[in-house]
Design a protein around this motif. Structure first.
Motif, PDB file in Angstrom:
ATOM      1  N   LEU B  33       0.822  -1.205   0.000  1.00 22.38           N
ATOM      2  CA  LEU B  33       0.000   0.000   0.000  1.00 22.38           C
ATOM      3  C   LEU B  33       0.855   1.255   0.000  1.00 22.38           C
ATOM      4  O   LEU B  33       1.928   1.286   0.613  1.00 22.38           O
ATOM      5  CB  LEU B  33      -0.908   0.000   1.230  1.00 22.38           C
ATOM      6  CG  LEU B  33      -1.921  -1.155   1.263  1.00 22.38           C
ATOM      7  CD1 LEU B  33      -2.438  -1.372   2.669  1.00 22.38           C
ATOM      8  CD2 LEU B  33      -3.069  -0.877   0.303  1.00 22.38           C
ATOM      9  N   TYR B  50       3.431   0.815   2.915  1.00 22.02           N
ATOM     10  CA  TYR B  50       3.391  -0.338   3.809  1.00 22.02           C
ATOM     11  C   TYR B  50       3.642  -1.578   2.965  1.00 22.02           C
ATOM     12  O   TYR B  50       2.910  -1.844   2.002  1.00 22.02           O
ATOM     13  CB  TYR B  50       2.034  -0.466   4.520  1.00 22.02           C
ATOM     14  CG  TYR B  50       1.930  -1.749   5.282  1.00 22.02           C
ATOM     15  CD1 TYR B  50       1.338  -2.878   4.721  1.00 22.02           C
ATOM     16  CD2 TYR B  50       2.482  -1.864   6.557  1.00 22.02           C
ATOM     17  CE1 TYR B  50       1.286  -4.067   5.405  1.00 22.02           C
ATOM     18  CE2 TYR B  50       2.427  -3.056   7.255  1.00 22.02           C
ATOM     19  CZ  TYR B  50       1.832  -4.157   6.663  1.00 22.02           C
ATOM     20  OH  TYR B  50       1.794  -5.350   7.344  1.00 22.02           O
ATOM     21  N   ASN B  55       2.559  -1.908  11.811  1.00 21.73           N
ATOM     22  CA  ASN B  55       1.345  -1.397  11.173  1.00 21.73           C
ATOM     23  C   ASN B  55       1.339   0.108  11.026  1.00 21.73           C
ATOM     24  O   ASN B  55       0.581   0.652  10.222  1.00 21.73           O
ATOM     25  CB  ASN B  55       0.112  -1.847  11.962  1.00 21.73           C
ATOM     26  CG  ASN B  55      -0.149  -3.328  11.809  1.00 21.73           C
ATOM     27  OD1 ASN B  55       0.386  -3.985  10.920  1.00 21.73           O
ATOM     28  ND2 ASN B  55      -0.968  -3.869  12.692  1.00 21.73           N
ATOM     29  N   GLU B  66      -1.675   4.162   9.082  1.00 20.33           N
ATOM     30  CA  GLU B  66      -1.893   2.970   9.898  1.00 20.33           C
ATOM     31  C   GLU B  66      -2.546   1.890   9.067  1.00 20.33           C
ATOM     32  O   GLU B  66      -3.649   2.085   8.528  1.00 20.33           O
ATOM     33  CB  GLU B  66      -2.761   3.308  11.104  1.00 20.33           C
ATOM     34  CG  GLU B  66      -2.903   2.135  12.068  1.00 20.33           C
ATOM     35  CD  GLU B  66      -3.540   2.536  13.379  1.00 20.33           C
ATOM     36  OE1 GLU B  66      -4.048   3.680  13.479  1.00 20.33           O
ATOM     37  OE2 GLU B  66      -3.525   1.715  14.323  1.00 20.33           O
ATOM     38  N   PHE B  67      -1.881   0.765   8.971  1.00 17.88           N
ATOM     39  CA  PHE B  67      -2.405  -0.391   8.262  1.00 17.88           C
ATOM     40  C   PHE B  67      -3.259  -1.197   9.223  1.00 17.88           C
ATOM     41  O   PHE B  67      -2.815  -1.557  10.316  1.00 17.88           O
ATOM     42  CB  PHE B  67      -1.255  -1.243   7.733  1.00 17.88           C
ATOM     43  CG  PHE B  67      -1.681  -2.572   7.175  1.00 17.88           C
ATOM     44  CD1 PHE B  67      -1.307  -3.766   7.788  1.00 17.88           C
ATOM     45  CD2 PHE B  67      -2.446  -2.642   6.030  1.00 17.88           C
ATOM     46  CE1 PHE B  67      -1.689  -4.992   7.274  1.00 17.88           C
ATOM     47  CE2 PHE B  67      -2.841  -3.868   5.501  1.00 17.88           C
ATOM     48  CZ  PHE B  67      -2.456  -5.039   6.132  1.00 17.88           C
ATOM     49  N   ASN B  68      -4.499  -1.508   8.813  1.00 14.99           N
ATOM     50  CA  ASN B  68      -5.397  -2.310   9.632  1.00 14.99           C
ATOM     51  C   ASN B  68      -5.931  -3.436   8.759  1.00 14.99           C
ATOM     52  O   ASN B  68      -6.793  -3.224   7.890  1.00 14.99           O
ATOM     53  CB  ASN B  68      -6.537  -1.444  10.171  1.00 14.99           C
ATOM     54  CG  ASN B  68      -7.408  -2.190  11.162  1.00 14.99           C
ATOM     55  OD1 ASN B  68      -7.774  -3.343  10.943  1.00 14.99           O
ATOM     56  ND2 ASN B  68      -7.743  -1.546  12.264  1.00 14.99           N
ATOM     57  N   LYS B  69      -5.397  -4.622   8.990  1.00 15.95           N
ATOM     58  CA  LYS B  69      -5.745  -5.744   8.121  1.00 15.95           C
ATOM     59  C   LYS B  69      -7.207  -6.157   8.281  1.00 15.95           C
ATOM     60  O   LYS B  69      -7.885  -6.461   7.304  1.00 15.95           O
ATOM     61  CB  LYS B  69      -4.822  -6.933   8.412  1.00 15.95           C
ATOM     62  CG  LYS B  69      -4.995  -8.076   7.441  1.00 15.95           C
ATOM     63  CD  LYS B  69      -3.942  -9.144   7.661  1.00 15.95           C
ATOM     64  CE  LYS B  69      -4.077 -10.250   6.626  1.00 15.95           C
ATOM     65  NZ  LYS B  69      -3.029 -11.298   6.793  1.00 15.95           N
ATOM     66  N   THR B  72      -9.267  -3.732   6.510  1.00 14.77           N
ATOM     67  CA  THR B  72      -8.711  -3.485   5.161  1.00 14.77           C
ATOM     68  C   THR B  72      -8.595  -1.987   4.902  1.00 14.77           C
ATOM     69  O   THR B  72      -9.058  -1.464   3.874  1.00 14.77           O
ATOM     70  CB  THR B  72      -9.533  -4.164   4.041  1.00 14.77           C
ATOM     71  OG1 THR B  72     -10.870  -3.649   4.028  1.00 14.77           O
ATOM     72  CG2 THR B  72      -9.554  -5.659   4.229  1.00 14.77           C
ATOM     73  N   PHE B  74      -6.093   1.731   5.299  1.00 11.83           N
ATOM     74  CA  PHE B  74      -4.734   2.296   5.329  1.00 11.83           C
ATOM     75  C   PHE B  74      -4.896   3.815   5.351  1.00 11.83           C
ATOM     76  O   PHE B  74      -4.615   4.509   4.399  1.00 11.83           O
ATOM     77  CB  PHE B  74      -3.950   1.819   4.104  1.00 11.83           C
ATOM     78  CG  PHE B  74      -2.479   2.171   4.121  1.00 11.83           C
ATOM     79  CD1 PHE B  74      -1.897   2.860   3.055  1.00 11.83           C
ATOM     80  CD2 PHE B  74      -1.667   1.777   5.170  1.00 11.83           C
ATOM     81  CE1 PHE B  74      -0.542   3.163   3.057  1.00 11.83           C
ATOM     82  CE2 PHE B  74      -0.313   2.083   5.181  1.00 11.83           C
ATOM     83  CZ  PHE B  74       0.247   2.771   4.115  1.00 11.83           C
ATOM     84  N   CYS B  91      -4.376   7.228  -2.504  1.00 15.06           N
ATOM     85  CA  CYS B  91      -3.996   5.937  -1.950  1.00 15.06           C
ATOM     86  C   CYS B  91      -3.866   4.958  -3.114  1.00 15.06           C
ATOM     87  O   CYS B  91      -4.587   5.089  -4.126  1.00 15.06           O
ATOM     88  CB  CYS B  91      -5.080   5.480  -0.966  1.00 15.06           C
ATOM     89  SG  CYS B  91      -4.771   3.924  -0.141  1.00 15.06           S
TER      90      CYS B  91
END
Lengths: 116, 111
Positions: B33, B50, B55, B66-69, B72, B74, B91
């Motif tokens: 990302l 990322y 994260n 901030e990546f939040n799986k 989903t 970012f 993005c």
């Protein structure tokens, strides 16, 4: 250092004419990408090269569009028999690694193409 | 197929306040990302990425994301906005060497 450069920055052409857009990547970058950006949208992928080899041309909209990078440095995107729908910003990017493990792509200022 | 959504066309924030620009993605496999910024009459500038690991990633000009799986997402953030941060933010997700971009969010920081 010098970034990605593109020329011309602006191009106005009449419908039916051919145009050639040039991209000079960052020195040492082996991968080169072309994108097209319509007004109010994000860029869309057209094609990319590793060195002189065109690896993926799946984003080229039709056979009027072609690209080359004969010596693995400067690239030319050619649009034949231009149509008004081809009007857009054409962006070039380059990245360092052939294998893609640096990931980020560095963009040039773009060529604004207007077909009248 | 991969896709990126930026749900806000426009974000306004007062100078000195924290800012958030939202991004959600859809991709099979691990996402790579990116955030880019576009100033008028200039090219897209890389802000941060990322790939793996922590994260919270930090980038240029004080921006972080901030990546939040599980969600989903970012989201792009900055603790204290500057008027000079006003620009168009994109993005993007990388798959098979292609960047797929969202439609962009115009950030305006008001003095």
């Amino acid at each position: 250092g010098a970034g990605v450069s593109q020329s011309p920055r602006y191009k106005v052409t009449k419908r039916g004419q051919d145009v050639a857009l040039r991209c000079d990547p960052i020195s040492g970058h082996v991968s080169l990408y072309w994108y097209r950006q319509a007004l109010g949208q994000g860029p869309e992928f057209l094609t990319y090269f590793n060195y002189e080899a065109q690896q993926d041309k799946s984003g080229l909209p039709n056979d009027r569009f072609s690209a080359e990078r004969p010596e693995g440095s400067i690239s030319t995107l050619t649009i034949q028999r231009t149509e008004q729908r081809d009007s857009a910003m054409y962006r070039c990017a380059s990245s360092f690694s052939r294998t893609g493990n640096t990931y980020e792509q560095y963009f040039g200022p773009g060529t604004r193409l207007t077909v009248t | 197929a991969q896709s990126v959504a930026q749900p806000e066309d426009q974000v306004n924030v007062a100078e000195g306040n924290p800012l958030t620009v939202k991004c959600t993605y859809s991709v099979s496999g691990n996402p790579y990302l990116f955030w880019y910024v576009q100033y008028p009459n200039r090219g897209l500038q890389f802000l941060l990425k990322y790939i793996t690991g922590d994260n919270l990633v930090k980038g240029s000009y004080g921006f972080e994301a901030e990546f939040n799986k599980s969600q989903t997402s970012f989201h792009l953030k900055k603790p204290s906005a500057l008027v000079s941060d006003s620009a168009l933010y994109f993005c993007a997700v990388l798959t098979a060497r292609q960047l797929t971009f969202g439609s962009g969010t115009q950030l305006t920081v008001l003095p």
